[in-house]
Enzyme design. Sequence first.
Site, PDB file in Angstrom:
ATOM      1  N   ASP A   1      -7.951  -5.129  -0.239  1.00  0.00           N
ATOM      2  CA  ASP A   1      -8.430  -6.000  -1.321  1.00  0.00           C
ATOM      3  C   ASP A   1      -8.078  -7.469  -1.119  1.00  0.00           C
ATOM      4  O   ASP A   1      -8.556  -8.322  -1.866  1.00  0.00           O
ATOM      5  CB  ASP A   1      -7.840  -5.527  -2.659  1.00  0.00           C
ATOM      6  CG  ASP A   1      -8.399  -4.169  -3.040  1.00  0.00           C
ATOM      7  OD1 ASP A   1      -7.619  -3.236  -3.283  1.00  0.00           O
ATOM      8  OD2 ASP A   1      -9.644  -4.032  -3.046  1.00  0.00           O
TER       9      ASP A   1
ATOM     10  N   HIS B   1       0.855  -1.195   0.000  1.00  0.00           N
ATOM     11  CA  HIS B   1       0.000   0.000   0.000  1.00  0.00           C
ATOM     12  C   HIS B   1       0.886   1.238   0.000  1.00  0.00           C
ATOM     13  O   HIS B   1       1.938   1.255   0.618  1.00  0.00           O
ATOM     14  CB  HIS B   1      -0.913   0.023   1.244  1.00  0.00           C
ATOM     15  CG  HIS B   1      -2.087   0.930   1.100  1.00  0.00           C
ATOM     16  ND1 HIS B   1      -1.993   2.280   1.315  1.00  0.00           N
ATOM     17  CD2 HIS B   1      -3.365   0.696   0.718  1.00  0.00           C
ATOM     18  CE1 HIS B   1      -3.169   2.834   1.107  1.00  0.00           C
ATOM     19  NE2 HIS B   1      -4.033   1.906   0.728  1.00  0.00           N
TER      20      HIS B   1
HETATM   21  C1  SDX Z   1      -6.125   0.134  -3.076  1.00  0.00           C
HETATM   22  O1  SDX Z   1      -4.278   4.630  -2.095  1.00  0.00           O
HETATM   23  C2  SDX Z   1      -5.257   4.041  -1.524  1.00  0.00           C
HETATM   24  O2  SDX Z   1      -5.729   4.448  -0.475  1.00  0.00           O
HETATM   25  C3  SDX Z   1      -5.802   2.821  -2.300  1.00  0.00           C
HETATM   26  C4  SDX Z   1      -6.854   2.009  -1.547  1.00  0.00           C
HETATM   27  C5  SDX Z   1      -8.131   2.809  -1.318  1.00  0.00           C
HETATM   28  O3  SDX Z   1      -8.860   2.482  -0.361  1.00  0.00           O
HETATM   29  O4  SDX Z   1      -8.446   3.690  -2.172  1.00  0.00           O
HETATM   30  O5  SDX Z   1      -6.348   1.568  -0.298  1.00  0.00           O
HETATM   31  C6  SDX Z   1      -7.276   0.788  -2.374  1.00  0.00           C
HETATM   32  O6  SDX Z   1      -5.851   0.476  -4.211  1.00  0.00           O
HETATM   33  C7  SDX Z   1      -5.295  -0.862  -2.340  1.00  0.00           C
HETATM   34  C8  SDX Z   1      -4.084  -1.388  -3.188  1.00  0.00           C
HETATM   35  C9  SDX Z   1      -4.596  -2.485  -4.117  1.00  0.00           C
HETATM   36  N1  SDX Z   1      -3.537  -2.882  -5.088  1.00  0.00           N
HETATM   37  C10 SDX Z   1      -2.895  -4.075  -4.976  1.00  0.00           C
HETATM   38  O7  SDX Z   1      -3.102  -4.894  -4.070  1.00  0.00           O
HETATM   39  C11 SDX Z   1      -1.901  -4.346  -6.118  1.00  0.00           C
HETATM   40  C12 SDX Z   1      -0.599  -4.920  -5.538  1.00  0.00           C
HETATM   41  N2  SDX Z   1       0.090  -3.856  -4.803  1.00  0.00           N
HETATM   42  C13 SDX Z   1       1.054  -3.078  -5.488  1.00  0.00           C
HETATM   43  O8  SDX Z   1       0.998  -2.976  -6.859  1.00  0.00           O
HETATM   44  C14 SDX Z   1       1.585  -1.877  -4.714  1.00  0.00           C
HETATM   45  O9  SDX Z   1       1.855  -2.296  -3.445  1.00  0.00           O
HETATM   46  C15 SDX Z   1       0.733  -0.631  -4.662  1.00  0.00           C
HETATM   47  C16 SDX Z   1       0.296  -0.185  -6.019  1.00  0.00           C
HETATM   48  C17 SDX Z   1      -0.483  -0.863  -3.816  1.00  0.00           C
HETATM   49  C18 SDX Z   1       1.561   0.474  -3.998  1.00  0.00           C
HETATM   50  O10 SDX Z   1       2.597   0.746  -4.879  1.00  0.00           O
HETATM   51  P1  SDX Z   1       3.735   1.839  -4.518  1.00  0.00           P
HETATM   52  O11 SDX Z   1       3.399   2.577  -3.273  1.00  0.00           O
HETATM   53  O12 SDX Z   1       3.995   2.626  -5.765  1.00  0.00           O
HETATM   54  O13 SDX Z   1       4.970   0.933  -4.157  1.00  0.00           O
HETATM   55  P2  SDX Z   1       6.007   0.406  -5.198  1.00  0.00           P
HETATM   56  O14 SDX Z   1       5.296  -0.179  -6.385  1.00  0.00           O
HETATM   57  O15 SDX Z   1       7.025   1.466  -5.433  1.00  0.00           O
HETATM   58  O16 SDX Z   1       6.652  -0.816  -4.385  1.00  0.00           O
HETATM   59  C19 SDX Z   1       7.708  -0.611  -3.452  1.00  0.00           C
HETATM   60  C20 SDX Z   1       8.501  -1.911  -3.493  1.00  0.00           C
HETATM   61  C21 SDX Z   1       8.948  -2.301  -4.911  1.00  0.00           C
HETATM   62  O17 SDX Z   1      10.095  -3.117  -4.783  1.00  0.00           O
HETATM   63  P3  SDX Z   1      11.588  -2.408  -4.948  1.00  0.00           P
HETATM   64  O18 SDX Z   1      11.560  -1.665  -6.277  1.00  0.00           O
HETATM   65  O19 SDX Z   1      11.728  -1.511  -3.750  1.00  0.00           O
HETATM   66  O20 SDX Z   1      12.540  -3.577  -4.944  1.00  0.00           O
HETATM   67  O21 SDX Z   1       7.669  -3.007  -3.062  1.00  0.00           O
HETATM   68  C22 SDX Z   1       7.482  -3.914  -4.144  1.00  0.00           C
HETATM   69  C23 SDX Z   1       7.831  -3.176  -5.415  1.00  0.00           C
HETATM   70  O22 SDX Z   1       8.267  -4.078  -6.431  1.00  0.00           O
HETATM   71  N3  SDX Z   1       6.059  -4.287  -4.126  1.00  0.00           N
HETATM   72  C24 SDX Z   1       5.602  -5.511  -4.344  1.00  0.00           C
HETATM   73  C25 SDX Z   1       4.204  -5.428  -4.165  1.00  0.00           C
HETATM   74  N4  SDX Z   1       3.870  -4.170  -3.865  1.00  0.00           N
HETATM   75  C26 SDX Z   1       5.027  -3.466  -3.843  1.00  0.00           C
HETATM   76  N5  SDX Z   1       6.225  -6.663  -4.677  1.00  0.00           N
HETATM   77  C27 SDX Z   1       5.421  -7.753  -4.823  1.00  0.00           C
HETATM   78  N6  SDX Z   1       4.075  -7.765  -4.655  1.00  0.00           N
HETATM   79  C28 SDX Z   1       3.440  -6.612  -4.334  1.00  0.00           C
HETATM   80  N7  SDX Z   1       2.104  -6.598  -4.179  1.00  0.00           N
END
Ligand code: SDX
Length: 428
Positions: free
Chosen positions: A364, A307
């Site tokens: 989710d 998140h």
């Molecule tokens: C919602 O914003 C809100 O409030 C949203 C929400 C709401 O109520 O409106 O809460 C609802 O959208 C919840 C999120 C639902 N999405 C998912 O579950 C999709 C999976 N999650 C990710 O794609 C990710 O965690 C996000 C999109 C939720 C957040 O992305 P960020 O903040 O841009 O973080 P990032 O992509 O920069 O990740 C940081 C690190 C990375 O690794 P490094 O580059 O540091 O090595 O964490 C890793 C990412 O690769 N990472 C994950 C991961 N999420 C982040 N690796 C594997 N699986 C994951 N799910």
Amino acid sequence: MSDFAELHFNGEVYKIPIIEGTENEKALDISKLRGESGLITIDPGYKNTGSTKSAITFLDGEKGILRYRGYPIEQLAEQSSFLEVAYLIIYGELPNEEQLNKWRVDITYHTLIHEDFKVLLEGFPSNSHPMGVLSSLVTSLTAFYPESLDPVRSADEVYMNIIRLIAKLPTIAAWAYKNEIGQPLMYPKNDLDYCGNFLKMMFGTPSEDYEPDPVIIKALNKLLILHAEHEQNCSTSTVRIVGSSHASLYASVSAGINALWGPLHGGANQAVIEMLEAIRADGGDANKYLEKAKDKNDPFRLMGFGHRVYKNFDPRARIIKKAADDVLSKLGVNDPILDIAKKLEAAALSDPYFVDRKLYPNVDFYSGIIYRALGIPTNMFTVMFAMGRLPGWIAQWKEMRENGEPIGRPRQIYTGENERDYVELSKR
Ligand code: SDX
């Protein structure tokens, strides 16, 4: 605490005011930065950038706190109803009995939608994803209610625009579902409450009576409350920026629905179930998929994990996880993917990759398991999220308009070609 920061640049010192919120959050107010220094800031994804000041929701991502208008989400989820929470989020206070009754009656008596919606629905191929249908039909409300195009003409008009949207969204959603599966449309019944009415329109048919199970109604209320508002997330920021051009509430919310559809945002609840089903079909080996999620060369992500704000447990996920156990046991549903989800969670929460990046289950991760147990089809899960998030979108749009916020228009840093002369075709 100092009420400004100093920026030293090119031999000049610029004082940048610090503002502080009611929960002691602090921000640099850079609204005059470009005019004074010629500098702008850049922050892809706005990870460190606030877009506004808002009195609606407080989140603390480190402590896993979520409050709507100061009330903790745990208390609202346990003690309130979705319509009462919607009123709180939009108008800022819990309604008294008279206000709540009027709110409920006004919504109940506007659940019907114009018969011409059937003509619009018939235009969609039967395999249309319901989120695309939902955003299109919400925009079409501007055609049935042209007065909504001048959205803040009067307080009464704003109220009616809000009432119509909250009242009609479940009907539009249920009709989109019925249209997709080729079943007769069911009409809203004024003797049912908000969630019961939606369930009857979703699962009722003219050939047999359908009485919504109180367990399902209670679970649906809780899920909608937990999704109702979440400050400046992607879809809400979309509603705000579209509304900042003075577009109507319906056009702004339709844009929010489309933003929510993305699998990184609200579309994740559908993606989680598809992921868990794929893991199950592949033998249920949670660790194999954890390794895939950690592999930078593998596009697979652990959907429902991570998140932008919560670097601790998403408080909503904690409540939904408990509700999943309760609902499935009360309904006598034994869903093997719940066990896979729990195995995956346990493995991830002890894996350094996820622990170091503070990746926890988000709203989710478990919600789809409950929707599934309630009989809601997977491609309707994000529609359920949209129904829940509607009060938040409305409240944020209303606050932005009432505060007279300017049209949103970010700056950029240009990285393209420098000036060059046109070259005629024969010389290229
Ligand atoms: C919602 O914003 C809100 O409030 C949203 C929400 C709401 O109520 O409106 O809460 C609802 O959208 C919840 C999120 C639902 N999405 C998912 O579950 C999709 C999976 N999650 C990710 O794609 C990710 O965690 C996000 C999109 C939720 C957040 O992305 P960020 O903040 O841009 O973080 P990032 O992509 O920069 O990740 C940081 C690190 C990375 O690794 P490094 O580059 O540091 O090595 O964490 C890793 C990412 O690769 N990472 C994950 C991961 N999420 C982040 N690796 C594997 N699986 C994951 N799910």
